[in-house]
Design an enzyme around this catalytic site. Structure first.
Site, mmCIF file in Angstrom:
data_model
loop_
_atom_site.group_PDB
_atom_site.id
_atom_site.type_symbol
_atom_site.label_atom_id
_atom_site.label_comp_id
_atom_site.label_asym_id
_atom_site.label_seq_id
_atom_site.Cartn_x
_atom_site.Cartn_y
_atom_site.Cartn_z
ATOM 1 N N CYS A 52 28.819 34.065 35.121
ATOM 2 C CA CYS A 52 28.281 33.111 35.902
ATOM 3 C C CYS A 52 26.782 33.059 35.828
ATOM 4 O O CYS A 52 26.067 32.167 35.729
ATOM 5 C CB CYS A 52 28.733 33.269 37.653
ATOM 6 S SG CYS A 52 30.337 32.880 37.807
ATOM 7 N N ARG A 129 36.076 28.098 37.064
ATOM 8 C CA ARG A 129 35.255 27.291 36.446
ATOM 9 C C ARG A 129 35.677 25.691 36.070
ATOM 10 O O ARG A 129 36.030 25.613 35.153
ATOM 11 C CB ARG A 129 34.731 28.003 35.034
ATOM 12 C CG ARG A 129 34.450 29.290 35.343
ATOM 13 C CD ARG A 129 33.654 30.070 34.050
ATOM 14 N NE ARG A 129 33.934 31.471 34.210
ATOM 15 C CZ ARG A 129 32.873 32.247 34.806
ATOM 16 N NH1 ARG A 129 31.994 31.447 35.358
ATOM 17 N NH2 ARG A 129 32.888 33.480 35.081
HETATM 18 C C1 BEZ Z 1 31.834 36.487 35.992
HETATM 19 O O1 BEZ Z 1 31.612 37.339 35.219
HETATM 20 O O2 BEZ Z 1 31.278 35.553 36.185
HETATM 21 C C2 BEZ Z 1 33.106 36.862 36.580
HETATM 22 C C3 BEZ Z 1 33.955 38.022 36.334
HETATM 23 C C4 BEZ Z 1 35.089 38.051 36.976
HETATM 24 C C5 BEZ Z 1 35.636 37.354 38.145
HETATM 25 C C6 BEZ Z 1 34.564 36.402 38.610
HETATM 26 C C7 BEZ Z 1 33.524 36.207 37.731
#
Ligand code: BEZ
Length: 213
Positions: A52, A129
């Site tokens: 993110c 997402r």
């Molecule tokens: C992320 O890196 O954005 C992420 C990884 C695992 C779960 C949720 C978000």
């Protein structure tokens, strides 16, 4: 598992995007206030997560590209407003970019559920997402759904917007990998007489439009 309500099933292309008001990092926002502009509304699983963070850094760097196309960006997650603030401060301090587009807090998931950003039977409250491309009339024109472990392609988000805008006012089609300046395609022929009357072997089903914007 409830297969009748997987993530990204909340809305379909052509639906009017449900209106809402919410608190965000840019103050209170209401979806209907964006009428007259394009809007990309997207969810992310959680603040302070690696993928993110990379998405927000890239989108913040490209903010002027979206603004040039009269398109607003608006993000959403279940995290609190103060979590969003702390994350944006960290992003500014570490990566040198300021995220100025609004990030909504949706702690009750009332918006996330309306948009299909979270599965009804999800084991945690994180959104997936999802990305919704909403036109100036408030209609969903495209949507994508990525898992938590794969980040979105921000150039593809811009390309999708370009393609939607280029085909919005005329009956044109954007081919695979189309980019601004490249030829668009004509709508396929719909009658047998036109099929028999068309020039060339394949012109009846695959014809470019010579003039491009
Ligand atoms: C992320 O890196 O954005 C992420 C990884 C695992 C779960 C949720 C978000």
């Amino acid at each position: 598992m409830d297969l009748t309500n997987p993530p990204c099933s909340g809305l379909r292309i052509g639906d009017v995007a449900p209106d809402f008001s919410a608190r965000s990092t840019a103050g209170n926002v209401r979806l209907s206030d964006f009428r007259g502009r394009w809007l990309i509304l997207f969810s992310h699983p959680a603040d302070f997560t690696p993928v993110c963070t990379t998405e927000f850094v890239e989108l913040a760097k490209m903010a002027s590209d979206f603004a040039d196309r009269d398109c607003a960006l608006m993000a959403l997650s279940v995290d609190s407003l103060f979590s969003h603030f702390a994350w944006l401060r960290m992003i500014r301090d570490r990566f040198g970019v300021e995220v100025r587009f609004p990030i909504i807090e949706d702690p009750t998931l009332v918006i996330g559920r309306a948009y299909g950003m979270v599965a009804a039977d999800a084991h945690d409250s994180g959104t997936v997402r999802t990305t919704f491309f909403i036109d100036p009339d408030g209609v969903v024109r495209a949507m994508t759904c990525y898992p938590a472990n794969v980040g979105r392609s921000t150039p593809e988000m811009l390309r999708m917007l370009d393609a939607l805008q280029a085909t919005n006012d005329e009956p044109a089609l954007a081919p695979a990998n189309w980019q601004v300046g490249e030829p668009l395609l004509q709508q396929p022929i719909a009658t047998l007489d036109d099929v028999y009357g068309a020039d060339g072997d394949s012109d009846w089903f695959l014809r470019t439009i010579k003039e491009t914007k």
